[in-house]
Design a protein around this motif. Sequence first.
Motif: not given
Length: 603
Positions: A104-113, A115-124, A142-149
Amino acid sequence: MSATLNNVEDLQEFLQAECYTSQFRPVELKEYLKINDAIYEVDNKAENGMTFSRLLNCQYSDTLKKMDPDHLVALVTEVIPNYSCLVFCPTKKNCENVAEMICKFLSKEYLKHREKEKHELIKNLKSISGGNVCPILKRTVPFGVAYHHSGLTSDERRLLEEAYSTGALCLFTCTSTLAAGVNLPARRVILRAPYVAKEFLKRSQYKQMIGRAGRAGIDSVGESVLILQEKDKQQVSELISRPLENCYSHLVQEFTKGIQTLFLSLIGLKIATNLDDICHFMGGTLFGVQQKILLKEKSLREITVEWLRYLTEKGLLQKDVVDKPKDESFHITKLGRASFKGTIDLAYCDILYRDLKKGLEGLVLESLLHLIYLTTPYDMASQCVPDWMIYFRQFSQLSPAEQNVAALLGVSENFIGKKASGQAIKKKVDKDIVNRLYLSFVLYTLLKETNIWSVSEKFNMPRGYIQSLLAGAASFSSCVLHFCEELEEFWVYRALLVELTKKLTYCVKAELIPLMEVTGVLEGRAKQLYIAGYKSLIHLANANPEVLIRTVDHLSRRQAKQIVSSAKMLLHEKAEALQEEVEELLRPPSDFPSVEASSTEKA
């Protein structure tokens, strides 16, 4: 091999091994503690174990201060997205909340880092879950963040771990299990609190978690930051300075999985059958090495005699008749062999025998529910807390035959209804039976729908838990099958459990099971092959890999060749087994009367 063991000498004696110790760490690790907005470096030479390092440079708005009082956003943004970061949280729910809050508090710049690989991850992620994707992951990935448990399915965890390893994901919010199980290092490791659930951290857990910091060959330094409140300051001071916990044998504490099972196996496999040999074997265990520390009041022989007597009284072992008492020896009974062959936890072998015996009086075969109940793991049922409203809803949808199963177990719709509405209940019903039936409903629904996501929603359970339940039931079903094979009275269960074990193992529509026996073919691929006309093992064994590539989407040449070769090998094995059967049928019996024998008899 470990960095978190203290009493290595005990293990060295137990393993009869040489011990090699090194202080070398490929990447330097710096430990920090954060109290309010001040960061201290852990320093064993300092009076209170830490020295002031710096003030955290963060300009927080009032909203952010309210949402992130621990300054997690400031701590992670010093590192990501160019370097990776792990945030260990006390609970699974906290992992999800923290991941969402940070995004919620990360800037929109993080979405560009990346980007293609993260889009592919959601697709997978969608692809492996039949078009479903967790709404939280959909927002955070899309921000490069995920939970793991453990609430994630194994396929979801695998994809997320791969994405983290390649750098497409730069931040995991995770539980302590990631520290011990998966090698996912990071530039910075943050411990959200010095707790695992409600328990204060042990030194070994703390070391495991901070040990993830610093990636060999990538980072020159690794950092760990433990966030703590003033109230925990004293305990944390002890945590960072005290030695690691000792490692002790649990052979006697976990007696049904430990010493009892060991004795049953020793006698069942005829490794040691008399008292002297069993005592000698016990002397070679870790418990034997630590016995004077763990159980001072009894000798190793007294403990051995005590547990052998207990197993004999329980009907799992029987004493042999011998002339001299010192030659005391044992053999395994039919029930003992069934428990040993089925690898049944001895805490439950009596209950299992009783449940199977009771099942013979009125086994309901109009649906799979009764059989599923008999193969639902006891240990998972004892930890289950049913949602009574969901339980009542599911109960009211049962067919008359399925309600018969519940009635045989002594569970009625009226009882569940009263539990759901919070009414007082006079009639006593075994809690373990009620819980086990609830988990049977989950498994039964899963076998009918073959979709973890819809069942997860229906029962309000984490999909990872449902997957663990399914794997546990498949494994226990196989154990019960081996148990029944050793006891003639349970012959009726044998054929039934072979099929049920298959259903629980694959959890797909029946027509896909033969295809899933092939290496590399999971549910999604089996559906694709079935639709393309490859409906059996024979079809796959005779398939042309080049044609497969053209008719099945997203299938590489290597995968196509592996599928065809695996199907051929399976088919060959089945043909060989049938050939052996034919030869056996055509071979004259060894005790066939010879011509000479007949002539002699006539004479």
